[in-house]
Design an enzyme around this catalytic site. Structure first.
Site, short mmCIF file in Angstrom:
data_model
loop_
_atom_site.label_atom_id
_atom_site.label_comp_id
_atom_site.label_asym_id
_atom_site.label_seq_id
_atom_site.Cartn_x
_atom_site.Cartn_y
_atom_site.Cartn_z
N ASN A 21 0.10 4.07 -3.69
CA ASN A 21 -0.64 3.34 -2.80
C ASN A 21 -0.79 1.88 -2.92
O ASN A 21 -0.93 1.35 -4.07
CB ASN A 21 -2.16 3.86 -2.38
CG ASN A 21 -3.03 2.73 -1.29
OD1 ASN A 21 -2.49 2.59 -0.15
ND2 ASN A 21 -4.14 2.32 -1.97
N LEU A 81 -7.64 10.09 2.33
CA LEU A 81 -6.72 11.30 2.22
C LEU A 81 -7.85 12.21 1.14
O LEU A 81 -8.16 11.80 0.04
CB LEU A 81 -5.57 11.09 1.36
CG LEU A 81 -4.41 10.50 2.24
CD1 LEU A 81 -3.22 10.24 1.65
CD2 LEU A 81 -3.96 11.41 3.63
N HIS A 90 -2.45 -1.83 -2.48
CA HIS A 90 -3.69 -2.12 -2.15
C HIS A 90 -3.89 -3.65 -2.50
O HIS A 90 -3.53 -4.17 -3.54
CB HIS A 90 -4.83 -1.70 -3.15
CG HIS A 90 -6.49 -1.78 -2.66
ND1 HIS A 90 -6.80 -1.42 -1.36
CD2 HIS A 90 -7.26 -2.26 -3.14
CE1 HIS A 90 -8.15 -2.18 -1.13
NE2 HIS A 90 -8.44 -2.64 -2.30
#
Ligand code: GAR
Length: 205
Positions: A116, A100, A118
């Site tokens: 997020n 993004l 990960h």
């Protein structure tokens, strides 16, 4: 009390989206998933969302490009949809495979509410193919374990403030597939705990 609403961004199978859906349905995550956004039309996660009665939107970068629009136009269109149509308390990137841009992030700067998942520990194996790279490093004797984390999203990819992390052992007889399986099963717990922690923190501040 702020409404505990979540928009989830996906690109593929959506097993982590499923973990979030299950947790909301079973009351383990006190929140409502109000939309799922995908950047791939064929993402299986879209089926999971539909089955759970959650509205979905799909954005195709290829289509934007074909219409002479840029990657930033694409990012801004997604950001506007999220902010203007849904205005969620939390945005979760759950297997979202698109970096993004700062233009996207600027829409959410004040709320700082994008997290997020990960599949690596902080500072290790940033970016794509993290599990494959960790497995390779293990085979070369460079690491004995890997891990997963949920972090806030900033422009510096996979380097935002860590909300939760967990170490995951790599076994001598692991194959890439068995390691991936173990990582995914731990992810399904961590993503729920991190969403809950983020929303609880909003209420307490
Ligand atoms: C997960 O392993 C997630 O950690 C990873 O994609 C997979 C998505 O699985 N994300 C990244 O690599 C982001 N850099 P899912 O579609 O089944 O949830």
């Amino acid at each position: 009390m702020p409404e505990r609403t979540i928009v989830v961004l996906i690109s593929g199978s959506g097993s982590n989206l499923q973990a979030l859906i299950d947790a909301t349905q079973e009351g383990r995550l006190r929140a409502k998933i109000i939309a799922v956004i995908s950047n791939r039309q064929k993402a299986f996660g879209l089926e999971r969302a539909k089955k759970a009665g959650i509205p979905t939107d799909t954005f195709s970068l290829k289509k934007f490009r074909e219409q002479g629009q840029s990657r930033i136009d694409f990012d801004v269109a997604i950001a506007k949809t999220i902010q203007e149509r849904y205005h969620p308390a939390l945005i979760v990137l759950a297997g979202w495979m698109h970096i993004l841009s700062p233009e996207f992030l600027s829409f959410f700067e004040k709320q700082n509410n994008i997290i997020n998942l990960h599949p690596a520990l902080p500072g290790q194996f940033d970016g794509a193919h993290a599990i494959e790279r960790a497995f390779e490093a293990f085979k070369q004797g460079k690491i004995t374990h890997t891990g997963i984390m949920v972090h806030k999203v900033i422009a510096d990819v996979d380097r935002g403030e860590v909300i939760l992390k967990r170490e995951i052992p790599i076994e001598q007889n692991d194959t890439l597939e068995t390691l991936e399986e173990r990582i995914h099963s731990y992810e399904h717990k961590l993503i729920v705990e991190a969403a809950q922690a983020f929303l609880d923190n909003l209420e307490n501040n």
